[in-house]
Design an enzyme around this catalytic site. Structure first.
Site, short mmCIF file in Angstrom:
data_model
loop_
_atom_site.label_atom_id
_atom_site.label_comp_id
_atom_site.label_asym_id
_atom_site.label_seq_id
_atom_site.Cartn_x
_atom_site.Cartn_y
_atom_site.Cartn_z
N GLU A 79 52.91 33.52 35.03
CA GLU A 79 51.83 34.51 35.03
C GLU A 79 52.10 35.60 33.99
O GLU A 79 51.18 36.04 33.28
CB GLU A 79 51.70 35.15 36.42
CG GLU A 79 51.46 34.16 37.55
CD GLU A 79 52.74 33.65 38.21
OE1 GLU A 79 52.66 33.29 39.40
OE2 GLU A 79 53.80 33.60 37.56
N CYS A 105 54.61 36.12 42.60
CA CYS A 105 55.58 37.01 43.23
C CYS A 105 55.08 38.45 43.13
O CYS A 105 54.04 38.72 42.52
CB CYS A 105 56.94 36.87 42.54
SG CYS A 105 56.99 37.63 40.88
N CYS A 108 54.75 39.79 39.39
CA CYS A 108 53.55 39.25 38.74
C CYS A 108 52.28 39.81 39.38
O CYS A 108 51.30 40.10 38.68
CB CYS A 108 53.55 37.73 38.81
SG CYS A 108 54.84 36.98 37.79
#
Length: 149
Positions: A79, A105, A108
């Site tokens: 990402e 996560c 990100c």
């Protein structure tokens, strides 16, 4: 059978992830707006940096469990690389959709929020309570292709 747009773009993330240099998990990401791909990304070390296949996995060397201490890694997440690629090429990703084979996560997720991405479509759940808490405070649409259909 012709796939719908979400399935089509997720299938592409699974091709993109094959470029990953991560020894632990291969992740691909696409940023899409109006059914056009704006940027792609996969997880791995920054350009012109020695790959983990040569140096070994820092996270494994330090015994860092999955889902913890994301900063202890030589690589960038898929990402992050997709967002950086869009910025590098001067492409606005505001109001776009991010497709990824693994739910983002917390690091990100914070980038996704500030980038103005409005929707996340993913295949596999990734346990990160902080990411879940952050997303719960936003109007970002989170869609798991395997359980939300």
């Amino acid at each position: 059978m012709r796939p719908d747009w979400d399935l089509y773009f997720l299938e592409i993330t699974n091709v993109v992830k094959k470029r990953s240099t991560c020894l632990r998990r291969q992740v691909g990401a696409l940023i899409v707006k109006d059914n056009h791909i704006l940027a792609t990304g996969y997880n791995g070390v920054p350009s012109k940096i020695t790959h983990c296949s040569e140096t070994g996995c820092l996270r494994e060397q330090l015994n860092v469990p999955s889902g913890e201490r994301h900063e202890l890694c030589r690589g960038l997440h898929a990402e992050q690389n997709a967002i950086i690629q869009a910025a590098h090429h001067g492409t606005s990703i505001k109001d776009s959709t991010l497709y990824t084979n693994t739910k983002p996560c917390s690091i990100c997720t914070k980038m996704i929020v500030n980038a103005g991405i409005k929707r996340i479509v993913y295949e596999e759940y990734y346990k990160d309570k902080l990411a879940d808490d952050i997303l719960n405070e936003t109007d970002i649409i989170l869609f798991n292709i395997n359980s939300d259909k």
